[in-house]
Write a protein that holds these residues in place. Structure first.
Motif, PDB file in Angstrom:
ATOM      1  N   LYS A  30      -4.098  -4.954   7.890  1.00 58.20           N
ATOM      2  CA  LYS A  30      -3.312  -3.658   8.429  1.00 58.20           C
ATOM      3  C   LYS A  30      -2.378  -3.713   7.414  1.00 58.20           C
ATOM      4  N   ALA A  31      -1.809  -4.751   7.767  1.00 60.45           N
ATOM      5  CA  ALA A  31      -0.829  -4.928   7.682  1.00 60.45           C
ATOM      6  C   ALA A  31      -0.071  -6.450   7.789  1.00 60.45           C
ATOM      7  N   TYR A  68       7.477  -6.270   4.031  1.00 57.31           N
ATOM      8  CA  TYR A  68       6.638  -5.423   4.464  1.00 57.31           C
ATOM      9  C   TYR A  68       5.416  -4.860   3.751  1.00 57.31           C
ATOM     10  N   PHE A  69       4.409  -4.869   4.171  1.00 53.02           N
ATOM     11  CA  PHE A  69       3.083  -3.971   4.043  1.00 53.02           C
ATOM     12  C   PHE A  69       2.278  -3.718   4.086  1.00 53.02           C
ATOM     13  N   THR A  70       1.948  -3.064   3.635  1.00 55.35           N
ATOM     14  CA  THR A  70       0.994  -2.208   5.207  1.00 55.35           C
ATOM     15  C   THR A  70      -0.368  -1.302   3.917  1.00 55.35           C
ATOM     16  N   ASN A  71      -2.011  -1.932   4.261  1.00 53.39           N
ATOM     17  CA  ASN A  71      -2.955  -1.777   3.516  1.00 53.39           C
ATOM     18  C   ASN A  71      -3.424  -0.145   3.412  1.00 53.39           C
ATOM     19  N   ASN A  72      -3.295   0.410   4.739  1.00 53.45           N
ATOM     20  CA  ASN A  72      -3.699   1.432   4.879  1.00 53.45           C
ATOM     21  C   ASN A  72      -3.255   2.958   5.211  1.00 53.45           C
ATOM     22  N   LYS A  89      -2.019   2.694   1.467  1.00 53.19           N
ATOM     23  CA  LYS A  89      -0.931   0.864   0.678  1.00 53.19           C
ATOM     24  C   LYS A  89       0.398   1.222   0.679  1.00 53.19           C
ATOM     25  N   ARG A  90       0.930   0.880   1.439  1.00 54.18           N
ATOM     26  CA  ARG A  90       2.834   1.076   1.440  1.00 54.18           C
ATOM     27  C   ARG A  90       3.240  -0.135   1.227  1.00 54.18           C
ATOM     28  N   LYS A  91       4.573  -0.030   0.708  1.00 50.05           N
ATOM     29  CA  LYS A  91       5.044  -1.490   0.814  1.00 50.05           C
ATOM     30  C   LYS A  91       6.579  -1.759   1.228  1.00 50.05           C
ATOM     31  N   THR A  92       7.718  -2.213   1.195  1.00 52.15           N
ATOM     32  CA  THR A  92       8.995  -2.098   1.136  1.00 52.15           C
ATOM     33  C   THR A  92       9.984  -3.833   1.517  1.00 52.15           C
ATOM     34  N   GLU A  93      11.240  -3.380   0.772  1.00 50.04           N
ATOM     35  CA  GLU A  93      11.526  -4.785   0.791  1.00 50.04           C
ATOM     36  C   GLU A  93      13.095  -4.481   0.800  1.00 50.04           C
ATOM     37  N   PHE A  94      13.650  -5.434   2.045  1.00 52.90           N
ATOM     38  CA  PHE A  94      14.920  -5.521   2.989  1.00 52.90           C
ATOM     39  C   PHE A  94      15.517  -6.066   2.722  1.00 52.90           C
ATOM     40  N   VAL A  95      17.123  -6.292   1.313  1.00 53.59           N
ATOM     41  CA  VAL A  95      17.650  -7.368   0.745  1.00 53.59           C
ATOM     42  C   VAL A  95      18.486  -7.300   2.095  1.00 53.59           C
ATOM     43  N   GLU A  96      18.369  -8.533   2.070  1.00 53.12           N
ATOM     44  CA  GLU A  96      19.676  -9.167   3.142  1.00 53.12           C
ATOM     45  C   GLU A  96      20.553  -9.777   2.736  1.00 53.12           C
ATOM     46  N   PRO A 111       3.815   8.449  -5.068  1.00 55.21           N
ATOM     47  CA  PRO A 111       3.528   7.101  -3.937  1.00 55.21           C
ATOM     48  C   PRO A 111       4.198   6.259  -4.467  1.00 55.21           C
ATOM     49  N   GLY A 112       4.786   5.615  -4.153  1.00 58.32           N
ATOM     50  CA  GLY A 112       5.295   4.112  -4.733  1.00 58.32           C
ATOM     51  C   GLY A 112       5.772   4.079  -5.322  1.00 58.32           C
TER      52      GLY A 112
END
Length: 837
Positions: A144-145, A205-209, A211-218, A624-625
């Motif tokens: 799911k994620a 971070y990913f979620t599949n339903n 489908k989404r994703k994000t990256e947090f650059v620290e 989207p995406g």
């Protein structure tokens, strides 16, 4: 004396006979690293052993190995598929070794599998069927994620430097600086010049339903020749652009779609060879399968993969793939992707990925590039669902992520410490970027790419394409523009230009200011004032046609020219996932320079030769995406998109009797566009657009379809055999299609394959109508003689052509199929430039 010599002879003979026994019993420790000789990239999973022995050590993901035990030979042997075997003679008597071993790549043909009349088949096929049967179970998209922490290191080097290129003074300065700095020269005697290196710590971070994703650059650490703004670079040096999932049927590499060796259609594209030896990786028994494309022209990999046993559901544990010259990619000598996966909640997620991209000599006067990337993932968390808003941005960067922090300990967060050579690279890049000739070269390249030259911190002048033009209204036109960048302010953007025409003796100018309320959501407000010379059918305030196209269209005899005075204010923000909203208020004074009269029904049928209109425009886009990167000029560019369709809506309301406005009207526009793969058949892109105008208006306020009278330039936003201002509509629908065959056809023709030409086909059509009232209100001659509607038949043009000529040029051969008249061209050839792989 003789007795003594006899005694020594017996001792020597005794020791000689005893040596094999002592050698066999001698315990040794050999630590080292196995590297690719051509690019110094670590070779994972190579076999290191004493000659004659069957057991030994295997290099880890970073090419490191430790071989301990009894010494059974003076010769150490190193082997790996795709490389020449290497043997090293060890010093006798030594028990502790530290070695760096480099292997030479070679071409290895796989053994042929004979299928007999008894039905014998390749023994690898049985395992591959089980891999495919378990793909849904093992693929990370079943979760799911999921989320994890990533460490990413990117490195770019200039290599394959030709003798001609070495003679350039700037290159000679760089080589001298590297040699003085102690960086070792490659084994072939050619220098490798480091020009960029970065390290990034981020969370994925990913979620599949859905489908989404994000990256947090620290945190990001960047140094490079010509790299000034770490905040920009930090958005593209993280792990989000280095994701490869071989469980998918198609794997995207450099905008090309390669078929995975474990795709459902694996048997159609690959030959396989089973290695009957069992490998234990992280305590899991694995079987290695080697593979290579059935046809060298196919976009497919060669390499090896390690498959787990039945207890672990035939999962992909390790994979090492190579894309060589046979893939026919522009400039590319080789791409190597090595990945290791670990089980997390039964799904298999990538723990380490290494990518090497070897760009060959661009021409015989230059050199090539060697790009390396390494990603290590850890601290996996699965099925922790988050709100949809959390994924609203594809890449987010902490405000101070790129700022130097001496208290931040990189050794604690990076995967392994930097080698001595790695530390040298940082030092040498700092040296190279401060060389006077290098700094000058960087400024020139930035000017050619961006069109601006930096004259002071945060202030840039340009663009060179619009410095001069010659046309029938102005004769000579001179113009200079400016823009600020993030060094001036991260909250404010100012830009504009000042021009002057000799013949009309008139200044033209444009000035705008934008304030960023919230950069994360790209929330901004701005105001603009301009007074410029424009053309009906080319001017588009909402969607510019491109700098070069616009500049070229200002030469020669202008079509329906007019002075355009505009005051505009706007507000824009991102909201939701992939959604952007924009609202603007604009007042425009239209002062024509061609015969123009019309009846204004909104002003008691008054006959006018100019007009003022005030518009309230609301726009909404859903993409989207889509990945959007903020540039140093406080703008955004799209660097990567998925195959999902994107949508745009626009509503325009003409406000009557407000700030001198002459009209009231309503306009509606909608657009959908998408690009998607068709497997081995290439890639198709389409764009469908429609518009509807409810009210009676003069033709400059209707939809004047974009033509292209430029003799040379091709535009993907225009109908390229339509004249400027030829057709006008108050309601319309258009369709644009382009299919790129991605080498499917020309890769099978030896001559074209060597030239790396690629075939494409296009089709553009538009159908519209024009109300009689809109025709009748215009009294002047030009609308009757040139402007036409599309009610009788649509305008249609089809094309075909070749791209990648000299690796840059594209040639379009275009046929106009409908709407012919004495002035129209039925066939045309247009050129454009585009760098692709």
């Amino acid at each position: 004396m003789l007795k003594a010599m006899t005694r020594y002879r017996y001792i020597i003979l005794f020791l000689i006979n005893l040596y094999p026994i002592l050698l066999h019993a001698q315990e040794v420790t050999i630590k080292g690293r196995v590297l690719d000789k051509e690019n110094d990239n670590p070779i994972a999973y190579a076999h290191v052993f004493f000659k004659g022995a069957t057991q030994g050590a295997t290099t880890d993901f970073n090419g490191n190995f430790v071989l301990e035990g009894e010494r059974t030979s003076d010769t150490l042997r190193v082997t790996y598929i795709g490389y020449e075997d290497r043997e090293l003679l060890l010093d006798k008597g030594q028990t502790d070794y530290r070695l760096t071993i480099k292997l030479t790549p070679t071409s290895v043909q796989m053994q042929e599998v004979v299928v007999s009349s008894r039905g014998y088949e390749n023994p690898a096929w049985e395992i591959l069927r089980k891999v495919v049967d378990n793909k849904k179970r093992n693929n990370l998209i079943r979760l799911k994620a999921y989320e994890y922490e990533s460490y990413t290191r990117n490195e770019l080097n200039l290599d394959n430097i030709t003798e001609k290129f070495k003679k350039k003074k700037v290159v000679r300065d760089m080589i001298d600086a590297v040699e003085r700095g102690g960086i070792s020269i490659g084994e072939d005697g050619k220098p490798i010049l480091p020009i960029f290196v970065s390290e990034t710590i981020s969370k994925q971070y990913f979620t599949n339903n859905p489908k989404r994703k994000t990256e947090f650059v620290e945190r990001t650490k960047v140094t490079g020749v010509g790299v000034d703004d770490g905040s920009v670079v930090s958005q593209i040096t993280g792990a989000t652009f280095l994701e490869y999932n071989f469980y998918e049927n198609w794997v995207g590499v450099l905008q090309k779609d390669f078929v995975s060796p474990i795709a459902e259609s694996w048997k159609l594209f690959y030959d396989y060879e089973l290695d009957f030896q069992t490998y234990e990786i992280d305590g899991i028994p694995c079987t290695r399968i080697k593979f290579e494309p059935k046809r060298e022209q196919d976009l497919a990999f060669s390499g090896s993969m390690w498959i787990t046993d039945e207890a672990h559901h035939y999962a992909l544990k390790r994979i090492d793939v190579v894309v060589g010259k046979q893939a026919n990619l522009n400039f590319v000598e080789q791409i190597r992707i090595t990945q290791e996966l670990i089980p997390v909640e039964e799904a298999w997620l990538p723990s380490q990925t290494r990518i090497t991209l070897d760009i060959g000599e661009i021409n015989d006067k230059w050199g090539g590039f060697l790009a390396k990337s390494y990603v290590a993932n850890s601290n996996f968390v699965v099925n922790k669902e988050r709100a949809a808003e959390f994924y609203s941005q594809s890449v987010r960067v902490r405000e101070d992520a790129y700022e130097e922090d001496l208290a931040y300990n990189w050794d604690e967060v990076r995967q392994g410490s930097l080698t001595e050579e790695d530390m040298h690279i940082y030092q040498m890049i700092d040296t190279l970027k401060n060389l006077p000739r290098v700094k000058t070269l960087v400024d020139i390249v930035e000017f050619l790419i961006n069109g601006y030259v930096n004259i002071a911190p945060g202030l840039n002048l340009g663009t060179y394409s619009q410095l001069y033009a010659y046309n029938d209204i102005e004769d000579s036109h001179f113009q200079v523009g400016f823009t600020t960048d993030v060094d001036f302010s991260r909250d404010w953007l100012f830009k504009g230009h000042l021009g002057y025409g000799i013949k009309d003796d008139r200044f033209k100018y444009d000035l705008s200011g934008t304030y960023f309320i919230n950069r994360r959501r790209w929330m901004q407000a701005g105001i603009q004032y301009s007074n410029t010379l424009e053309q009906v059918g080319i001017y588009n305030d909402d969607e510019p046609l491109g700098t070069l196209f616009t500049a070229a269209s200002r030469w020669g005899n202008l079509v329906f020219p007019f002075y355009n005075e505009v005051v505009k204010a706007w507000y824009q923000t991102d909201f939701g996932i992939g959604m952007t909203a924009r609202v603007s208020l604009k007042r425009r004074d239209f002062d024509p320079l061609f015969p123009f009269e019309f009846i204004n029904e909104d002003q008691d049928n008054k006959i006018q030769t100019d007009f003022t209109n005030v518009e309230l425009v609301t726009e909404w886009m859903y993409a989207p995406g889509e990945k959007r990167i903020k540039t140093m000029y406080n703008t955004r560019i799209v660097v990567s998109t998925n195959d999902k369709p994107r949508f745009g809506l626009r509503y325009t309301y003409g406000i009557p009797d407000f700030l001198g406005s002459d009209f009231e009207y309503h306009k509606f526009q909608a657009r959908i566009w998408q690009g998607f793969r068709l497997g081995a058949f290439g890639r198709l892109t389409y764009e469908l657009e429609g518009g509807y105008i409810l009210d009676i208006l003069p033709f400059p306020l209707l939809e004047t379809h974009q033509g292209n009278e430029l003799a040379i330039f091709y535009s993907d936003r225009a109908f390229n055999l339509m004249r400027f201002g030829e057709f006008v509509s108050d309601r319309y629908a258009s369709l644009r299609l382009e299919h790129n065959f991605a080498g499917m056809i020309m890769n099978r023709v030896p001559l074209f394959r060597r030239l790396k030409w690629r075939l494409f086909a296009t089709a553009n059509t538009v159908y519209g109508s024009l109300e009689d009232e809109n025709r009748e209100i215009v009294l002047s001659e030009p609308s009757d003689s040139k402007l036409k509607s599309l009610e009788d038949e649509p305008y249609t043009e089809v094309g075909y052509g070749v791209e990648n000529i000299f690796k840059v040029l594209r040639v379009d051969f275009i046929h106009r199929l409908t709407q012919h008249d004495d002035e129209s061209d039925r066939f045309g050839v247009k050129l454009s430039a585009k760098i692709t792989f």
